[in-house]
Enzyme design. Structure first.
Site, PDB file in Angstrom:
ATOM      1  CG  ASN A   1      -9.249  -1.531  11.732  1.00 34.00           C
ATOM      2  OD1 ASN A   1      -8.314  -2.194  11.301  1.00 34.00           O
ATOM      3  ND2 ASN A   1      -9.670  -0.423  11.133  1.00 34.00           N
TER       4      ASN A   1
ATOM      5  CG  ASP B   1      -0.316  -0.506   2.486  1.00 32.29           C
ATOM      6  OD1 ASP B   1       0.919  -0.438   2.592  1.00 32.29           O
ATOM      7  OD2 ASP B   1      -1.034  -0.959   3.370  1.00 32.29           O
TER       8      ASP B   1
ATOM      9  CD  GLU C   1      -9.036   0.906   7.660  1.00 32.53           C
ATOM     10  OE1 GLU C   1      -8.848  -0.093   8.364  1.00 32.53           O
ATOM     11  OE2 GLU C   1      -8.616   2.043   7.968  1.00 32.53           O
TER      12      GLU C   1
ATOM     13  CG  HIS D   1      -6.005  -2.275   8.769  1.00 32.35           C
ATOM     14  ND1 HIS D   1      -6.172  -1.027   9.325  1.00 32.35           N
ATOM     15  CD2 HIS D   1      -4.667  -2.511   8.840  1.00 32.35           C
ATOM     16  CE1 HIS D   1      -4.998  -0.545   9.702  1.00 32.35           C
ATOM     17  NE2 HIS D   1      -4.071  -1.431   9.416  1.00 32.35           N
TER      18      HIS D   1
END
Ligand code: F6R
Length: 237
Positions: free
Chosen positions: A131, A65, A138, A133
Site C-alpha cells: 500500500n 519500527d 500507512e 507504506h
C-alpha cells in the site's frame, strides 16, 4: 530518485558494499534499518562477508519500527528479528542498537532527538508495503510526522500474518519513525522485490507526491536510490 533494476543478489551485494565503504570512511556511522523479508539478503551478505573488511564495534543502528505491545523477547518482535538476522552475527555492541519503543512511551518523538544527538542517520534502508507504506507509515500519514504510534491497515496486517500463527495475533499498532524522521536521513535506499510490489512501485514512480502514497515523499529527498528486481519493475515498462 535514482532507479536501479538488477537481480536481487546483485542489489544485496551493492548495498552491502555501500555500507562497508561507509564504515571504512566513518567507523562510527549511523545506520537506519528495516525488518521484513526484503532486507534479509543484505543482512545475510553482511554477516557472511564483514570479517576482515569492517568492524561494527562503533556503528550505531536505529530501527524504523517495532510492534506496539510486543515484548522485546517475543519471537515476532523486531528486536528479536534484528538479533537473529544481524546483530548476533556481527561484532556490533548491542548498546548501540536502538528501537523506537525503547523510548519513554509518553513522547516517542524523543527517538528523533536521540537520532539527532547521535549525528543523524547516514544510511537508511527501507522496504515498501503493497500500500506504499515505509516504516509503518500507512497511507494518510502526515509528511510532517515524527516517531509515533500508527494503526496498521488491514492489508499490512494480512501481509505480516505470515510471521504469526494467525492473523488475530498480529498487533494492530506499531511505533514507527515518521515520514519526516525518515527524510532526515542523509542517504536512503529503498528496495522492492517481487511482483506483489509492482503496483506500488508503478504508483510511486508515475503517481503524484501525495500522503495517500507515503513513499512518494522520497521524491523530495536529494539522495535516494530505488533498487528493484525485474518483477517489482514489471509494471514500469
Ligand atoms: C519494516 C518496515 C516495513 C517493510 C514493508 C515491506 O521494518 O519498515 O515498511 O519494509 O512492510 O515488508 P517486506 O519486506 O516483508 O515485504
Amino acid at each position: 530518485m535514482n532507479i536501479v533494476i538488477k537481480k536481487q543478489e546483485l542489489i544485496n551485494e551493492i548495498i552491502t558494499k555501500d555500507i562497508f565503504n561507509l564504515i571504512i570512511k566513518k567507523d562510527n556511522c549511523v545506520l537506519g534499518l528495516a525488518t521484513g523479508t526484503t532486507p534479509l539478503g543484505v543482512y545475510k551478505r553482511i554477516c557472511d562477508t564483514f570479517k576482515d573488511k569492517v568492524s561494527f564495534k562503533n556503528v550505531k543502528t536505529f530501527n524504523l519500527d517495532e510492534y506496539y505491545g510486543l515484548d522485546k523477547s517475543d519471537i515476532n518482535s523486531y528486536h528479536h528479528f534484528m538479533y537473529e538476522n544481524l546483530f548476533s552475527k556481527i561484532d556490533i555492541d548491542l548498546n548501540n542498537t536502538y528501537f523506537p519503543n525503547d523510548i519513554a512511551c509518553n513522547n516517542y518523538s524523543l527517538y528523533d532527538e536521540l537520532i539527532k544527538s547521535n549525528g543523524g542517520i547516514d544510511y537508511q534502508i527501507l522496504g515498501i508495503g503493497r500500500n506504499g507504506h515505509i516504516g509503518f507509515n500507512e497511507p494518510g500519514t502526515s509528511f510532517l510526522s515524527l516517531t509515533h504510534i500508527s494503526e496498521l491497515q488491514d492489508s499490512t496486517i494480512n501481509d505480516n500474518a505470515r510471521f504469526f500463527s494467525s492473523k488475530d495475533d498480529v498487533p494492530s499498532k506499531a511505533i514507527t519513525m515518521g515520514l519526516k524522521s525518515i527524510m532526515n536521513a542523509k542517504k536512503i535506499v529503498i528496495i522492492a522485490f517481487g511482483k506483489n510490489k509492482a503496483l506500488a512501485i508503478n504508483r510511486l514512480i508515475n503517481g503524484q507526491v501525495d500522503e495517500k502514497m507515503p513513499a512518494s515523499i522520497l521524491k523530495y529527498h536529494k539522495n535516494v536510490t530505488l533498487f528493484l528486481d525485474e518483477d517489482a519493475a514489471k509494471k514500469l515498462k
